[in-house]
Write an enzyme that holds these catalytic residues in place. Structure first.
Site, PDB file in Angstrom:
ATOM      1  N   HIS A  68       0.826  -1.210   0.000  1.00  0.00           N
ATOM      2  CA  HIS A  68       0.000   0.000   0.000  1.00  0.00           C
ATOM      3  C   HIS A  68       0.862   1.263   0.000  1.00  0.00           C
ATOM      4  O   HIS A  68       1.194   1.816   1.049  1.00  0.00           O
ATOM      5  CB  HIS A  68      -0.887  -0.038   1.256  1.00  0.00           C
ATOM      6  CG  HIS A  68      -2.074   0.854   1.170  1.00  0.00           C
ATOM      7  ND1 HIS A  68      -3.327   0.465   1.583  1.00  0.00           N
ATOM      8  CD2 HIS A  68      -2.213   2.121   0.724  1.00  0.00           C
ATOM      9  CE1 HIS A  68      -4.185   1.447   1.400  1.00  0.00           C
ATOM     10  NE2 HIS A  68      -3.523   2.471   0.882  1.00  0.00           N
TER      11      HIS A  68
ATOM     12  N   HIS B  29       1.394   5.143  -1.889  1.00  0.00           N
ATOM     13  CA  HIS B  29       0.919   6.193  -2.799  1.00  0.00           C
ATOM     14  C   HIS B  29       2.141   6.888  -3.401  1.00  0.00           C
ATOM     15  O   HIS B  29       2.870   7.568  -2.693  1.00  0.00           O
ATOM     16  CB  HIS B  29       0.037   7.202  -2.052  1.00  0.00           C
ATOM     17  CG  HIS B  29      -1.224   6.589  -1.514  1.00  0.00           C
ATOM     18  ND1 HIS B  29      -2.364   6.450  -2.278  1.00  0.00           N
ATOM     19  CD2 HIS B  29      -1.517   6.044  -0.304  1.00  0.00           C
ATOM     20  CE1 HIS B  29      -3.313   5.855  -1.548  1.00  0.00           C
ATOM     21  NE2 HIS B  29      -2.820   5.597  -0.351  1.00  0.00           N
ATOM     22  N   LEU B  30       2.334   6.680  -4.690  1.00  0.00           N
ATOM     23  CA  LEU B  30       3.499   7.285  -5.355  1.00  0.00           C
ATOM     24  C   LEU B  30       3.133   8.586  -6.066  1.00  0.00           C
ATOM     25  O   LEU B  30       4.016   9.288  -6.567  1.00  0.00           O
ATOM     26  CB  LEU B  30       4.128   6.290  -6.332  1.00  0.00           C
ATOM     27  CG  LEU B  30       4.795   5.065  -5.674  1.00  0.00           C
ATOM     28  CD1 LEU B  30       5.309   4.093  -6.726  1.00  0.00           C
ATOM     29  CD2 LEU B  30       5.924   5.488  -4.746  1.00  0.00           C
TER      30      LEU B  30
ATOM     31  N   ASP C 149      -8.864   2.373  -3.605  1.00  0.00           N
ATOM     32  CA  ASP C 149      -8.339   2.974  -2.372  1.00  0.00           C
ATOM     33  C   ASP C 149      -8.433   4.500  -2.347  1.00  0.00           C
ATOM     34  O   ASP C 149      -8.178   5.179  -3.342  1.00  0.00           O
ATOM     35  CB  ASP C 149      -6.887   2.572  -2.149  1.00  0.00           C
ATOM     36  CG  ASP C 149      -6.378   3.125  -0.830  1.00  0.00           C
ATOM     37  OD1 ASP C 149      -6.996   2.834   0.197  1.00  0.00           O
ATOM     38  OD2 ASP C 149      -5.391   3.878  -0.841  1.00  0.00           O
TER      39      ASP C 149
ATOM     40  N   HIS D 239     -10.747  -0.545   0.556  1.00  0.00           N
ATOM     41  CA  HIS D 239     -10.653   0.525   1.553  1.00  0.00           C
ATOM     42  C   HIS D 239     -12.028   0.572   2.203  1.00  0.00           C
ATOM     43  O   HIS D 239     -12.993   1.028   1.586  1.00  0.00           O
ATOM     44  CB  HIS D 239     -10.320   1.831   0.822  1.00  0.00           C
ATOM     45  CG  HIS D 239     -10.468   3.075   1.639  1.00  0.00           C
ATOM     46  ND1 HIS D 239      -9.427   3.954   1.839  1.00  0.00           N
ATOM     47  CD2 HIS D 239     -11.530   3.613   2.291  1.00  0.00           C
ATOM     48  CE1 HIS D 239      -9.844   4.972   2.574  1.00  0.00           C
ATOM     49  NE2 HIS D 239     -11.124   4.795   2.859  1.00  0.00           N
TER      50      HIS D 239
ATOM     51  N   HIS E 180      -5.677  -1.406   5.377  1.00  0.00           N
ATOM     52  CA  HIS E 180      -5.531  -0.602   6.602  1.00  0.00           C
ATOM     53  C   HIS E 180      -6.672  -0.737   7.625  1.00  0.00           C
ATOM     54  O   HIS E 180      -7.327   0.239   7.959  1.00  0.00           O
ATOM     55  CB  HIS E 180      -5.293   0.873   6.263  1.00  0.00           C
ATOM     56  CG  HIS E 180      -6.150   1.476   5.186  1.00  0.00           C
ATOM     57  ND1 HIS E 180      -7.508   1.318   5.132  1.00  0.00           N
ATOM     58  CD2 HIS E 180      -5.819   2.263   4.136  1.00  0.00           C
ATOM     59  CE1 HIS E 180      -7.981   1.977   4.086  1.00  0.00           C
ATOM     60  NE2 HIS E 180      -6.971   2.554   3.468  1.00  0.00           N
TER      61      HIS E 180
ATOM     62  N   ASN F 131      -6.682   8.582   7.018  1.00  0.00           N
ATOM     63  CA  ASN F 131      -7.924   7.887   6.773  1.00  0.00           C
ATOM     64  C   ASN F 131      -7.656   6.412   6.451  1.00  0.00           C
ATOM     65  O   ASN F 131      -6.945   6.146   5.485  1.00  0.00           O
ATOM     66  CB  ASN F 131      -8.635   8.559   5.595  1.00  0.00           C
ATOM     67  CG  ASN F 131     -10.086   8.206   5.555  1.00  0.00           C
ATOM     68  OD1 ASN F 131     -10.595   7.612   6.497  1.00  0.00           O
ATOM     69  ND2 ASN F 131     -10.747   8.542   4.474  1.00  0.00           N
TER      70      ASN F 131
ATOM     71  N   ASP G  72       0.733   2.391   3.821  1.00  0.00           N
ATOM     72  CA  ASP G  72      -0.173   3.482   3.419  1.00  0.00           C
ATOM     73  C   ASP G  72       0.596   4.803   3.342  1.00  0.00           C
ATOM     74  O   ASP G  72       0.078   5.862   3.717  1.00  0.00           O
ATOM     75  CB  ASP G  72      -1.384   3.598   4.353  1.00  0.00           C
ATOM     76  CG  ASP G  72      -2.512   4.411   3.722  1.00  0.00           C
ATOM     77  OD1 ASP G  72      -2.369   4.867   2.569  1.00  0.00           O
ATOM     78  OD2 ASP G  72      -3.545   4.602   4.392  1.00  0.00           O
TER      79      ASP G  72
ATOM     80  N   GLY H  43      -3.467  11.561   5.427  1.00  0.00           N
ATOM     81  CA  GLY H  43      -2.353  10.732   4.967  1.00  0.00           C
ATOM     82  C   GLY H  43      -1.058  11.100   5.650  1.00  0.00           C
ATOM     83  O   GLY H  43      -0.872  12.254   6.060  1.00  0.00           O
TER      84      GLY H  43
HETATM   85  O1  DOR Z   1      -4.969   8.811   4.718  1.00  0.00           O
HETATM   86  C1  DOR Z   1      -5.154   8.446   3.581  1.00  0.00           C
HETATM   87  N1  DOR Z   1      -4.485   8.981   2.549  1.00  0.00           N
HETATM   88  N2  DOR Z   1      -6.066   7.501   3.335  1.00  0.00           N
HETATM   89  C2  DOR Z   1      -6.438   7.167   2.095  1.00  0.00           C
HETATM   90  O2  DOR Z   1      -7.267   6.307   1.946  1.00  0.00           O
HETATM   91  C3  DOR Z   1      -5.861   7.851   0.933  1.00  0.00           C
HETATM   92  C4  DOR Z   1      -4.552   8.393   1.266  1.00  0.00           C
HETATM   93  C5  DOR Z   1      -4.039   9.368   0.237  1.00  0.00           C
HETATM   94  O3  DOR Z   1      -4.076   9.061  -0.946  1.00  0.00           O
HETATM   95  O4  DOR Z   1      -3.555  10.427   0.636  1.00  0.00           O
END
Ligand code: DOR
Length: 433
Positions: free
Chosen positions: A66, A68-69, A157, A184, A237, A283, A310, A329
């Site tokens: 998990h 996020h790039l 997600d 998610h 998560h 989240n 995450d 995030g």
């Molecule tokens: O905290 C989070 N950030 N939860 C998510 O589901 C998305 C993620 C994000 O892309 O920033």
């Protein structure tokens, strides 16, 4: 790619799913492990470049389910390159890139674009595809076309798939594709407007809350849909005591579900939000102590399959906004291993199972990642000092963003070297490119 050379990882203790032994590891220039055994550094390893592993553990590289790039569309916060550098520094040899980019990764063309970026990355980048077009929860995305390009995980997600019928059809569609759907879990109608966990602290702070039930109801529904369709679901998560209890009961009744937890859900509580610092906004939200305790117990008890970061970079501008306006995030790639080693009262091998071989299997990467450390296997390896103590700084490390909630925290366990397909991308804690 920098040039790969034959090398020997010398003097470490190898830990993988098969057990623990003191051994040198010889890596060939073709990126494979040639031999594992005692005394190799002085024998067949002579003349090779040596990576010192004395006092360290040598393990299959970590796999993050998990990450996020942010590319395309969020390059101010992260790129495939910067995120993969953070991953390598954190000991990850492979990451699964989430599809909530702008635009979303919901088509073969988008998958190809991110796969192309991934070829120059410092670790393997597996692209996750969206379940529905634009992650809007309405029409199924062309999962077969994406699966044909190698996509093994699908998720919306950032959003849960709200509609029960759409999720059922997605599972039925996935059943023929040898892919895994990841959810998610969040019911929008309960979570909408919420900014943190709904409970004592949200009341005290006057911040709108998200009840634990917003997560738990979707976990329950997807257990039911997995049972109905016979298709596995992976829960992303999970953060509440109720969720892990539902998961445990589902497992015991034979439903094929798996689940991950993020480090912040076993190390931080909703009380952190009392600072009104949006660094602590995430989240699913940070939960109260009883949830944190339940998540820890579920990790120790084998109910949860994986720790997934995450890793969610956001620019300083975005995070400097008032709590209710800032995006959720937090960063995670460079602190996950040390947080697990420091905070979880578990044997190192169990921590590695959660961060390496179990997630490798869930991601469909078991052939190449997650070990065992053995002759003939690709050399995706992590060398870390389990006793090294360090303090997290507020720079955000290699990420383009700085939104770590752990600045100032003392942690035990530090990555020394990371090898990806035999290439030493991190040596002595320094990224090599
Ligand atoms: O905290 C989070 N950030 N939860 C998510 O589901 C998305 C993620 C994000 O892309 O920033």
């Amino acid at each position: 790619m920098t040039e790969r050379a034959a090398l020997v990882v010398a003097g470490g203790t190898v830990i993988d799913a098969t057990g623990e032994r003191v051994a040198d590891v010889i890596v060939e220039a073709d990126g494979h492990v040639a031999a594992v055994g005692e005394g190799l550094a002085e024998g067949s390893g002579l003349g090779r470049r040596t990576l010192d592993a004395r006092g360290c553990i040598v393990a299959p590289g970590l796999v993050d389910l998990h990450t996020h790039l942010r590319q395309p569309g969020g390059e101010q916060a992260e790129t495939v390159e910067s995120g993969s550098r953070a991953a390598a520094l954190g000991g990850f040899c492979a990451v699964v890139a989430m599809p909530n980019t702008v635009p979303a990764i919901d088509s073969a063309a988008m998958v190809r674009e991110v796969q192309e970026l991934g070829r120059a990355a410092l670790c393997r980048v597996e692209v996750a595809g969206a379940i529905t077009v634009a992650r809007a929860g309405e029409r199924l995305a062309p999962m077969a076309e994406m699966a044909a390009l190698g996509v093994r995980i699908f998720t919306d997600d950032g959003n849960g798939v709200q509609d029960d019928g759409v999720m059922r059809r997605a599972l039925e569609y996935a059943s023929d594709l040898d892919v895994r759907l990841a959810q998610h879990c969040e019911v929008d109608s309960l979570a909408d407007g919420g900014q943190m966990h709904e409970g004592e602290w949200s009341s005290r702070l006057g911040i709108p809350g998200i009840p634990a039930e917003a997560e738990e109801i979707m976990v329950m529904r997807d257990v039911a849909l997995s049972r109905l369709t016979g298709v596995p679901v992976h829960f992303q998560h999970l953060s509440t005591a109720g969720s892990v209890a539902i998961l445990d009961a589902a497992r015991r009744s034979g439903v094929a579900v798996s689940a991950e937890v993020a480090p912040h859900h076993f190390t931080l509580t909703d009380e952190c939000c009392a600072s009104y610092d949006a660094t602590f906004k995430v989240n699913p939200p940070l939960r109260p102590e009883p949830d944190v305790a339940a998540v820890r117990a579920a990790l120790a008890g084998g109910v949860l399959d994986a720790i997934a970061t995450d890793h969610a970079p956001h620019t300083a501008d975005a995070k400097d906004r008032p709590f209710e306006q800032a995006p959720p995030g937090m960063l995670g790639l460079e602190t996950a291993l040390a947080l697990a080693l420091t905070e979880l009262d578990m044997p190192v091998a169990d921590v590695l199972a959660l961060l390496s071989w179990q997630p490798a299997r869930i991601a469909g990467l078991g052939d190449t990642h997650g070990g065992p450390v053995a002759a003939g296997r690709p050399a995706n390896l992590l060398v870390f000092d389990p006793e090294a103590v360090w303090t997290v700084d507020d720079s955000g490390g290699a990420s383009r963003s700085r939104n770590t909630p752990y600045a100032g925290r003392r942690l035990r366990g530090r990555v020394r070297h990371t090898l990806v397909a035999g290439e030493p991308v991190v040596i002595d804690g320094e990224a090599q490119r």
